[in-house]
Structure formats: structure tokens, C-alpha cells
Design an enzyme around this catalytic site. Sequence first.
Site, short mmCIF file in Angstrom:
data_model
loop_
_atom_site.label_atom_id
_atom_site.label_comp_id
_atom_site.label_asym_id
_atom_site.label_seq_id
_atom_site.Cartn_x
_atom_site.Cartn_y
_atom_site.Cartn_z
N LYS A 1 -6.13 5.73 8.49
CA LYS A 1 -7.49 6.12 8.02
C LYS A 1 -8.15 7.16 8.77
O LYS A 1 -8.96 7.19 9.45
CB LYS A 1 -8.48 4.90 8.36
CG LYS A 1 -8.41 3.63 7.62
CD LYS A 1 -8.44 3.76 6.04
CE LYS A 1 -8.20 2.49 5.35
NZ LYS A 1 -8.59 2.51 3.75
N ARG B 1 0.83 -1.14 0.02
CA ARG B 1 0.04 -0.02 0.14
C ARG B 1 0.99 1.23 -0.02
O ARG B 1 1.67 1.51 1.03
CB ARG B 1 -1.04 -0.02 1.42
CG ARG B 1 -2.02 1.16 1.36
CD ARG B 1 -3.11 0.90 2.49
NE ARG B 1 -4.07 2.04 2.54
CZ ARG B 1 -3.85 3.24 3.09
NH1 ARG B 1 -2.74 3.53 3.65
NH2 ARG B 1 -5.02 4.05 3.21
N SER C 1 -12.20 -4.15 2.12
CA SER C 1 -12.36 -3.43 3.48
C SER C 1 -14.06 -3.24 3.79
O SER C 1 -14.59 -2.86 2.89
CB SER C 1 -11.86 -2.06 3.60
OG SER C 1 -10.48 -2.07 3.25
#
Length: 337
Positions: free
Chosen positions: A270, A172, A241
Site C-alpha cells: 500500500k 490479488r 478494507s
Amino acid sequence: MINQKTAIYRILDANLDRAREGLRIIEEWCRFGLNDGDTASVCKEMRQDLASWHSDDLRTSRDTPNDPGTQLSHPQEEGRESLEALLQANFCRVQEALRVLEEYAKLYNGEFASGMKQLRYQVYSLESKLIGKSRQQLLSKVSLYLVTMPVDNFFGVVESALKGGLKIVQYRHKDQDDLIKLKEAYKLKQLCHQYGALFIVNDRPDIALAVNADGVHLGQTDMPVGLARQILGQNKIIGKSTTNPQEMAKALGEGVDYIGVGPVYETPTKAGKKASGLEYVRYAKANATVPWFAIGGIDETNISDVAKAGATRTAVVRAIMEAENPMIMTQNLLSQL
């Protein structure tokens, strides 16, 4: 000079052997690695089918001492980076041999050629089923999932975690050019496969396809699962997710292979997203029908609480990527699960 008939017989003989050898290697993994008697039996039946065409006139044409091919080799044949690479190499070996048999058998026996064509299609189907099954089997066993973030000594950190027993890594890197993403993803895939770990790409099925990753992880606003399947094929892993029961139900209905459950705690990864808390972990334990990973702000200080809420699998980012000793941290987290 060898006459044409003898040359054709030698080609058929060599490729019958090659196809049977490749199938036997695949069969042994089905039998001893997967305990899958049905698939092992399919491989055995194909080997027997090939043996039925291996006549005495083909065998007696063999001239191994004068075969120049026995001296040919390639560096890629001297090692395999993973079990999947071994299986795929032997599937390719079988498929190539069957194609040669199909073509040259047209000069020998039309029924033989037709049989090789049908076998080749059977092997394509078996490959898709078996490679996917091996990935799913490993996915079902992993308990700790690393999602990467940019840090100094990036590859060294990931390798240290792999040495600690990590078996799945997601690449990521949101703010990076695609060319660099491709290079990093490819290198990371090789590293993961070297340690027998699954390699997943975040958000990007195209990059996952380009580097032959084991799968892709999608967010709620990313490409639909069905389209990602069209791009990657049926034997790759697709995760998604989820932050609440409604998103979980939708993801399960789309046929994902695993889901992320969280964020359990608020996390800078997040930013601005409200934590779903341990209540959603308990809900996942009761309702999830595929492997699921609790994620979001989990580290060595709270992983036991997440486990007590019902999580047997967790995903972490900073806990490992920012650890002083990623290998020891990985081992600690695994032990708490």
C-alpha cells in the site's frame, strides 16, 4: 418392452430414493459437523415427507438387476475437492430428483406433484442457508489470512502455506490481464478447496462469480457491498478494507462478513498510505462486531506486538509469499497467534 405405467412407477421409485439419500447426507453434516439440530430436523422432516409418498406399488416396480443406470458413472462422482463441493453435489442431486418427481408425478398423482414442487423450493432455501453457514463457520475459525502477490513458483508457494495450516487465501494480482486472472483464480480456487481453505478474490466480484470463489474482498473505492451481494448471492463472503473508525462503521453498516484493519505498519503493498498503527487495532478489538484481520507490514518480527494489541487474526502478504520456506513460516505465524 416395459409398459408405460411400470416405467413411470420405476422412475418415481428411483427418484424418491435418490432425493432421500441426498437429504440424509446433508442432514448428517448439519447434525455432526455443525451441531445444528434445527436444520438437521428440517432435513429429517423432508425425508419423512418423501417417505410418505413411497407407496408399495412404487417399491414393487423396482427391478435393480435389469436397471442399466446402475452401471453408469462419471469421474466427477469419484471424488470431491471440498466439503462444500460434497454438499453442493448432494443439493443438486436432491433438486434434480425432486424435479423429476414433480414432472412424472403429474401422470400419477397431482397432489404428489404439487408436494414435490414445494419441497424443491424448500431445498433451494436450505442450500443457500447451509452453504453460507459452512463458509461463515470456517471464517470464524481462521486466524491467518494470506493475500497473494506475484512471485516465482506462485502456486508452489501457496500450496506450501496451505500445507502449513493456512485456511484462507485472497488472490490479488492488480497488473494482470483478465484472461490470465481467470485462469490463475480458477486454479488457485481448486488448490484451496483441496486443502479445505476458503478462497477469496480481490476487488472483482465478476471473477469471483466466474470461478465460484467463496467470496470477494473490496477496497474503499471498489464496487458497493450491496451490488457485490447482488452479483454473488447471499451465501458468499464479502470483506472490506478499513483504515479508520469511520470506514469501519460504514463497512459494518453495509453488512460485510469481515473487515481488514490497517495498514498497521507502512508497507510497499500500500505504497503512500499512512500506517494506522496499533491504536486502530485496539479500537477494532473494542468495536468490531464481525471477524477482523489486522493487515499491513505484519511479519514474524512484529506479529506478537499486533497480537498483544488485541488482534487474534492477521493477514500477511510478503511474510509468506517471499519466505524461504512458506510452510514453516505459516506454522510460525500461526503459533504466535
